[in-house]
Structure formats: structure tokens, C-alpha cells
Design a protein around this motif. Structure first.
Motif: not given
Length: 165
Positions: A57-82
């Protein structure tokens, strides 16, 4: 923790953690990096990890948190809607392009006013295209809560966009 403890307790989790990270990030290399980071952090914590009641459970939570951090960082880098406006630029008059760009900026600003959970659920559903069940599992919230947060986020955005445009 010694190598045998690590191999016994954590190494068997690698495929499960990888699949979990992959659901979030939709990128094999990034998922592998996230699992590697989880294992590195587990190893660095040493004996503290061996004494955990629920290491999985500890590892799954850590994986979730690191994945969400990755997505946040990626969304800041992506041009996205622009990029939508840029791709349509050759077919749309300059004044229409300016209007589209203004609406995109407005939408992004409104999204930032949503609660953090609403932003996250909206991102996972609309950008990452996760199912409701996957979002529920990933965020450790009920399916009803996922639906409710997504509905509220969409309603808030709709009201705000109608008021300003």
C-alpha cells in the motif's frame, strides 16, 4: 534492510507498480522511471520499510503521488490548448484566431479557480482520458465522488464561461 529483504518484500511489486504508473502517465519510459524512483526511495529508507505493516500500500501510494507529480510537470511543459489555435491558424482569419486564443486563456484561468481535486479529476478524465474507475482507484476516492467532482467542475466552468463570453 538488506538485499534479501528488498527482493522478498518489494521486487515482486514491480509489475503491479509499473502497470499502475502506466495507467496514469501513458508513457512506458516514464512509468519505468517512476517505479525506479519508488524502489530507490524504498531502498534509501532501509529498515524503516521492512517494519511497515503494509509495504504494498505504501508503494502504491508513492507510485500514485510520483505519477501525479509527473503529470503536473508534463502539463506545465505541454503547449496543450494553445496548439489548437496554432494548428487552425492557416484556415481561420486573424481576428477569429485572436478570439479563440482569448477563450483558451480564459478557460485556463477558470480551471485554475477550481478546487485542487476538481482540477485533478478534470485533468485525469479529459486530458489523460482515464475511466471513472481508474480515476477512483488512482485518487483513492469513491466512484460517486469522481462523478460528483467532475460534474461540479464542468458546471463551474460552463457558468464561468457563459458569464464572460
Amino acid at each position: 534492510m538488506d538485499v534479501k529483504d528488498f527482493q522478498r518484500l518489494f521486487l515482486p511489486l514491480r509489475h503491479k507498480l509499473y502497470r499502475f504508473a502506466l495507467k496514469f502517465v501513458q508513457d512506458q519510459m516514464a512509468a519505468e522511471d517512476i517505479v525506479q524512483e519508488v524502489f530507490l526511495r524504498v531502498w534509501n529508507k532501509g529498515q524503516e520499510m521492512v517494519e511497515l505493516d503494509h509495504p504494498e500500500a505504501y508503494c502504491m501510494t508513492m507510485t500514485r503521488n510520483l505519477s501525479l507529480n509527473y503529470l503536473k510537470a508534463k502539463s506545465r511543459q505541454n503547449v496543450g490548448l494553445d496548439s489548437v489555435g496554432q494548428q487552425a491558424g492557416t484556415h481561420v482569419a486573424a481576428d477569429r484566431m485572436m478570439e479563440i486564443n482569448e477563450r483558451i486563456v480564459e478557460l485556463k484561468a477558470h480551471i485554475r479557480t477550481l478546487s485542487e481535486r476538481q482540477q485533478l479529476v478534470l485533468h485525469l478524465r479529459e486530458v489523460e482520458e482515464l475511466t471513472y474507475d481508474e480515476i477512483s482507484t488512482a485518487l483513492d476516492i469513491s466512484l460517486a465522488m469522481v462523478k460528483s467532482e467532475l460534474f461540479r467542475a464542468r458546471q463551474n466552468l460552463k457558468k464561468k464561461m457563459e458569464r464572460h463570453g
